[in-house]
Write an enzyme that holds these catalytic residues in place. Structure first.
Site, PDB file in Angstrom:
ATOM      1  N   ALA A 124       0.841  -1.185   0.000  1.00 21.86           N
ATOM      2  CA  ALA A 124       0.000   0.000   0.000  1.00 21.86           C
ATOM      3  C   ALA A 124       0.881   1.242   0.000  1.00 21.86           C
ATOM      4  O   ALA A 124       2.049   1.185   0.395  1.00 21.86           O
ATOM      5  CB  ALA A 124      -0.910  -0.001   1.226  1.00 21.86           C
ATOM      6  N   GLY A 170      -0.344  -5.102   0.894  1.00 24.06           N
ATOM      7  CA  GLY A 170      -1.560  -5.024   0.092  1.00 24.06           C
ATOM      8  C   GLY A 170      -1.437  -5.718  -1.249  1.00 24.06           C
ATOM      9  O   GLY A 170      -2.436  -6.170  -1.815  1.00 24.06           O
ATOM     10  N   GLU A 229      -2.093  -9.289  -0.515  1.00 24.90           N
ATOM     11  CA  GLU A 229      -3.522  -9.388  -0.207  1.00 24.90           C
ATOM     12  C   GLU A 229      -4.352  -9.323  -1.487  1.00 24.90           C
ATOM     13  O   GLU A 229      -5.364 -10.018  -1.623  1.00 24.90           O
ATOM     14  CB  GLU A 229      -3.920  -8.282   0.766  1.00 24.90           C
ATOM     15  N   GLU A 253       3.529  -5.942   7.524  1.00 24.93           N
ATOM     16  CA  GLU A 253       2.853  -4.882   8.276  1.00 24.93           C
ATOM     17  C   GLU A 253       3.317  -4.736   9.723  1.00 24.93           C
ATOM     18  O   GLU A 253       3.343  -3.621  10.268  1.00 24.93           O
ATOM     19  CB  GLU A 253       1.330  -5.105   8.239  1.00 24.93           C
TER      20      GLU A 253
END
Length: 255
Positions: free
Chosen positions: A66, A112, A115, A135
């Protein structure tokens, strides 16, 4: 819609979405998530599209994570809103889309990015791919479904190991533990992904749509009942009639 962060290419019944932010290793920001969501909505309604491929531009990165700069100063409420909106508008949308979505992981798939790949129905990776959920190194946890989808793919023990350690793993290791389906050279990745997409595209769209929903329900108490109901409903649909007729007439079905 004119896309600024993604490229959309249609080739027969296969559509390829390329995340095109090479200057940031294709990191996901709000605008990119919005564009991906819009493109998927368009393709779901496009009767010419039967299979969707998601990949990243360049040779280094699928999605490197992200875009942290966008949320670095968020408080609790805004952070929850970010995660919820992302889940609803993109990650859950991919998982529950009525058409198959294949991730062609061509390099880094971190945070992300991993994911996003895990939300897809199938994952192919290039030999240079590196996958991980880093993360906790930021004092966070995955917020776009990573803690939920990873255990279903690799088991709780391995998921805990990857999430707690924040380590990156190779494409070969990812295949070994079931995180990706197949690994190819970077040069072969997209062509091999399209080969699979072509094979899928020849099959019943109605059957595949019901299969996606049934597989997604496989870890719920309602899974068996959904399979039974879906099996029954398909008997009233055109694809089943064509498929069975073709089988009995010893010809290829025309779905």
């Amino acid at each position: 819609m004119n896309f600024q962060n993604i490229l959309l290419e249609n080739e027969g019944q296969i559509s390829t979405i390329t995340i095109n932010r090479p200057q940031s290793l294709n990191a996901l920001n709000g605008a990119t998530i919005s564009e991906l969501s819009e493109a998927l909505s368009q393709l779901e309604q496009d009767s010419n599209c039967r299979v969707i491929i998601i990949t990243g531009s360049g040779e280094k990165s699928f999605v490197a994570g992200a875009d942290i700069k966008e949320f670095s100063d968020f408080g609790q409420d805004k952070a929850e809103e970010l995660a919820r909106n992302g889940q609803n508008s993109l990650f859950n949308k991919i998982e529950n889309l009525r058409k198959p979505v294949i991730a062609a992981v061509n390099g880094f798939a971190l945070g992300g990015g991993l994911e996003l790949a895990m939300a897809c129905h199938i994952r192919y990776a290039s030999e240079n791919a590196k996958l991980g959920l880093p993360e906790v190194t930021l004092g966070l946890i995955p917020g776009y479904g990573g803690t939920q989808r990873l255990p279903k793919l690799v088991g709780k023990g391995l998921a805990n190991e990857l999430i707690f350690s924040a380590k990156m793993i190779s494409a070969a290791r990812a295949k070994e533990i079931g995180l990706v389906n197949e690994v190819f050279s970077l040069e072969e990745l997209l062509s091999k992904t399209k080969e699979l997409a072509t094979l899928i595209s020849k099959n019943s769209p109605q059957g595949i749509s019901k299969a996606i929903a049934a597989v997604n329900a496989s870890d719920s108490a309602e899974g068996y009942e959904l399979e039974i109901k879906s099996f029954g409903k398909l008997f009233e649909m055109e694809d089943k009639k064509e498929g069975v007729s073709a089988f009995l007439e010893k010809r290829k079905p025309n779905f």
